[in-house]
Structure formats: structure tokens, C-alpha cells
Scaffold this active site. Structure first.
Site, PDB file in Angstrom:
ATOM      1  N   GLY A  43     -60.850  76.340 -49.611  1.00 41.90           N
ATOM      2  CA  GLY A  43     -59.533  76.403 -48.959  1.00 41.90           C
ATOM      3  C   GLY A  43     -59.497  77.072 -47.602  1.00 41.90           C
ATOM      4  N   GLU A  97     -59.942  84.820 -46.938  1.00 46.23           N
ATOM      5  CA  GLU A  97     -59.380  83.996 -48.011  1.00 46.23           C
ATOM      6  C   GLU A  97     -58.226  83.171 -47.452  1.00 46.23           C
ATOM      7  OE1 GLU A  97     -59.662  83.134 -51.077  1.00 46.23           O
ATOM      8  OE2 GLU A  97     -60.423  84.747 -52.363  1.00 46.23           O
ATOM      9  N   ASP A  98     -58.043  81.957 -47.953  1.00 43.66           N
ATOM     10  CA  ASP A  98     -56.879  81.164 -47.585  1.00 43.66           C
ATOM     11  C   ASP A  98     -55.620  81.752 -48.213  1.00 43.66           C
ATOM     12  OD1 ASP A  98     -57.869  80.566 -50.102  1.00 43.66           O
ATOM     13  OD2 ASP A  98     -57.462  78.419 -49.985  1.00 43.66           O
ATOM     14  N   ASP A 101     -53.664  84.926 -54.726  1.00 43.07           N
ATOM     15  CA  ASP A 101     -52.645  84.671 -55.745  1.00 43.07           C
ATOM     16  C   ASP A 101     -52.774  85.785 -56.795  1.00 43.07           C
ATOM     17  OD1 ASP A 101     -51.191  83.535 -57.896  1.00 43.07           O
ATOM     18  OD2 ASP A 101     -51.641  81.520 -57.288  1.00 43.07           O
ATOM     19  N   LYS A 129     -49.437  86.177 -52.117  1.00 41.34           N
ATOM     20  CA  LYS A 129     -48.314  86.100 -53.065  1.00 41.34           C
ATOM     21  C   LYS A 129     -48.208  87.445 -53.771  1.00 41.34           C
ATOM     22  CE  LYS A 129     -48.841  81.168 -54.291  1.00 41.34           C
ATOM     23  NZ  LYS A 129     -49.239  80.251 -55.378  1.00 41.34           N
ATOM     24  N   PHE A 150     -46.011  77.165 -55.637  1.00 39.65           N
ATOM     25  CA  PHE A 150     -47.220  76.397 -55.331  1.00 39.65           C
ATOM     26  C   PHE A 150     -47.075  75.705 -53.979  1.00 39.65           C
ATOM     27  CE2 PHE A 150     -50.286  72.990 -55.437  1.00 39.65           C
ATOM     28  CZ  PHE A 150     -51.392  73.670 -55.902  1.00 39.65           C
ATOM     29  N   ASP A 157     -55.169  72.719 -51.373  1.00 37.17           N
ATOM     30  CA  ASP A 157     -55.042  71.396 -51.993  1.00 37.17           C
ATOM     31  C   ASP A 157     -54.163  71.400 -53.237  1.00 37.17           C
ATOM     32  OD1 ASP A 157     -56.973  72.816 -53.657  1.00 37.17           O
ATOM     33  OD2 ASP A 157     -57.357  70.871 -54.587  1.00 37.17           O
ATOM     34  N   ARG A 163     -55.471  68.910 -48.148  1.00 35.34           N
ATOM     35  CA  ARG A 163     -56.154  69.921 -47.322  1.00 35.34           C
ATOM     36  C   ARG A 163     -56.067  69.598 -45.837  1.00 35.34           C
ATOM     37  NH1 ARG A 163     -59.043  73.256 -50.830  1.00 35.34           N
ATOM     38  NH2 ARG A 163     -60.038  72.274 -52.613  1.00 35.34           N
TER      39      ARG A 163
END
Ligand code: IMP
Length: 172
Positions: A43, A97-98, A101, A129, A150, A157, A163
Site C-alpha cells: 500500500g 506506512e500507508d 489501522d 485511524k 474503509f 486497495d 490502488r
């Protein structure tokens, strides 16, 4: 996309503002140092590319991946960090990191990197998040904090698709 509908959530300009903010903060904290960025695939490829284009100090980049599989441990899923071939001793490392979570992926990467004795280790994520985060590691640089929804696009993705999108979309 697939069976779900999405609406626009973050436009390209807002995303790039978050990327630039993170790049400047990292640079400010690493003045005079050579940074090794470790981008967590898949990601983070778009974030990593834009971040480096906006990073004004000396830096290198390498890519790692967390492979998850159902092993024979009692907990079910086992994860392994692959692609980390660099000698990290004495290096100033920043994990890219993308999205963070629950933080489980980050924890795996962080602990594996720590075992290799870097001089310093920081964590940067484009998206965070906070309501979903269950970790105890500090998130040193977070571009944009978002609710626990989400999202897809800009490297992220939904079941393999999305993506390539320049904007970020949320599920409706
Ligand atoms: P973790 O829960 O922090 O371990 O997140 C694991 C990975 O799940 C992230 O690196 C992303 O690849 C993916 N992920 C988490 N939230 C989202 C989302 O909202 N959209 C797409 N992928 C996500």
C-alpha cells in the site's frame, strides 16, 4: 468497485498536503542525518514516492513486506517480515506506512527493525485511524487522521483494486 459503492473522501491536493507535512516534520527532526526510509508494501508505494519527492535531506529507501499465513501456532495467523536485507546498525530509520489501522502490521515491522539495532527508529504514516488503533507504539508522524471507515485509492486497495486512484474514496 467489486460489489461496493464509494464516494470521494480526500482529493489529491489534500493528500499531497498531508504528505508534504510529514516530509517536512521528518526532515526537521533529522537535520544533518542520512535517513533510511523503510516503506511497507504494497500500500505505501505511492506515499513513499511522493514523500521522497518532497524530502529535502539526504535519504535512502528500501521496501519490506509483511507476509501473513495460517501457520501452526495456536493464534492461527503468523506473520513474517520479508525483504529486510539492509544492515540497520547505526542507521536512522523511518518506517513508512500507508495506513495504521489496528497497528498489528506496524508492530511486526517495528519489532523486527528494532532487533537490528538502528541508531534511531521513527514511524510515519500517511493515514491514521486513532479509533481503531490498538497498539502502544508511538506514531511519530501522521499525515491525516481519519474515522474508522474503509477507504480505497492512492495505493490502498479493496480486494486488489483501486490502488491506482489519485484520490481517496470511502465506502458508502
Ligand atoms: P493494521 O490493522 O494496522 O495492521 O493494518 C493492516 C493493513 O490493512 C494496512 O497496511 C493496509 O494495507 C490495510 N488497511 C487497513 N485499513 C484499510 C482501509 O481502510 N483500506 C484499505 N486497506 C486498509
Amino acid at each position: 468497485m467489486h460489489d461496493k459503492a464509494f464516494s470521494i473522501y480526500l482529493e489529491e491536493d489534500a493528500i499531497l498536503e498531508g504528505v508534504k507535512k510529514v516530509a517536512e516534520q521528518i526532515h526537521r527532526d533529522h537535520a544533518g542525518q542520512r535517513v533510511l526510509f523503510l516503506a511497507v508494501l504494497n500500500g505505501s508505494f505511492m506515499f513513499a514516492a511522493d514523500l521522497l519527492k518532497n524530502y529535502e535531506g539526504d535519504c535512502e529507501i528500501s521496501f519490506v513486506k509483511v507476509a501473513s499465513y495460517h501457520g501452526m501456532s495456536s493464534s492461527g495467523t503468523v506473520s513474517e517480515l520479508i525483504g529486510l536485507t539492509e544492515n540497520l546498525e547505526g542507521r536512522h530509520v523511518v518506517i513508512l506506512e500507508d495506513i495504521v489501522d489496528t497497528g498489528l502490521t506496524l508492530k511486526k515491522v517495528y519489532l523486527s527493525v528494532m532487533q537490528r539495532n538502528p541508531s534511531s527508529l521513527k514511524v510515519a504514516t500517511l493515514l491514521f485511524k486513532p479509533d481503531a488503533y490498538k497498539g502502544d507504539l508511538p506514531i511519530d508522524y501522521a499525515g491525516i487522521s481519519i474515522p474508522n471507515e474503509f477507504i480505497v485509492g492512492y495505493g490502498l486497495d479493496y480486494d486488489g483494486l483501486g490502488r491506482n486512484l489519485r484520490n481517496i474514496y470511502k465506502i458508502i
